[in-house]
Design an enzyme around this catalytic site. Structure first.
Site, short mmCIF file in Angstrom:
data_model
loop_
_atom_site.label_atom_id
_atom_site.label_comp_id
_atom_site.label_asym_id
_atom_site.label_seq_id
_atom_site.Cartn_x
_atom_site.Cartn_y
_atom_site.Cartn_z
N TYR A 1 -46.84 -3.80 -40.47
CA TYR A 1 -47.61 -4.82 -41.11
C TYR A 1 -47.83 -6.10 -40.41
CZ TYR A 1 -42.61 -6.57 -41.98
OH TYR A 1 -41.43 -6.97 -41.49
N GLY A 2 -47.55 -5.87 -39.12
CA GLY A 2 -47.83 -6.99 -38.17
C GLY A 2 -48.34 -6.75 -36.91
N THR A 3 -47.68 -7.14 -35.84
CA THR A 3 -48.09 -6.71 -34.46
C THR A 3 -48.05 -4.98 -34.20
OG1 THR A 3 -46.07 -7.08 -33.28
CG2 THR A 3 -47.20 -9.01 -33.90
N LEU A 4 -47.43 -4.53 -34.98
CA LEU A 4 -47.50 -3.06 -34.63
C LEU A 4 -48.77 -2.40 -35.47
CD1 LEU A 4 -43.68 -2.53 -35.21
CD2 LEU A 4 -45.05 -1.89 -32.83
N GLU B 1 -37.63 -4.44 -33.00
CA GLU B 1 -37.30 -5.22 -34.23
C GLU B 1 -35.83 -5.57 -34.16
OE1 GLU B 1 -39.92 -5.94 -35.55
OE2 GLU B 1 -41.26 -4.36 -36.06
#
Length: 158
Positions: free
Chosen positions: A17-20, A87
């Protein structure tokens, strides 16, 4: 279902949901060449906070926009290890965790529920975010930070 039980039931896709997400800096670093399928998805029962610089999902009423990522056969174990390292997930309930990897249902692009790994803020991080964090009301990292380009914003971790 515990993480071990979920892993034993098969190789779960990942909800990112972000930088991935595709087009984001950590997608290129961690996922490029390791995914068989990527599609838009939504996680219900969570909200998003700015880290700052990268997002955290926290379980709460709401929704988070992201993508469902399926590993190429044969790449799953390596991909799982790479994402756990990124993570800062050291194992279920480890007090050093920054994120907790949890199996949850997410909604695929066509609305079908799919069980997937989701990295949520670890409990201590989630408490801090709830107390002092910046809520991303729309639950969409891209809408919040704008399109990625190396000259537009830094390539954050997480």
């Amino acid at each position: 279902m515990s993480a071990g039980a979920a892993e034993g039931a098969g190789q779960l896709p990942f909800f990112v949901y972000g930088t991935l997400r595709p087009g984001e800096p950590n997608h290129d670093l961690c996922l490029r060449g390791r995914t068989a399928h990527e599609e838009p998805a939504r996680l219900e029962g969570a909200v998003m906070y700015d880290g700052p610089g990268y997002p955290y999902a926290v379980e709460a009423p709401g929704g988070v926009v992201g993508d469902l990522i399926t590993a190429i056969p044969g790449e799953y174990g390596e991909l799982l290890a790479v994402l756990d390292e990124l993570e800062e997930y050291f194992g279920a309930g480890d007090p050093a965790n920054v994120y907790e990897r949890v199996a949850r249902e997410v909604l695929s692009a066509d609305g079908t529920p799919v069980r997937a790994w989701v990295y949520f803020a670890a409990p201590r991080v989630g408490r801090e975010l709830r107390a002092r964090g910046r809520l991303i009301a729309e639950g969409d990292w891209r809408a919040y930070v704008g399109p990625y380009s190396p000259t537009h914003r830094d390539a954050p971790a997480g």
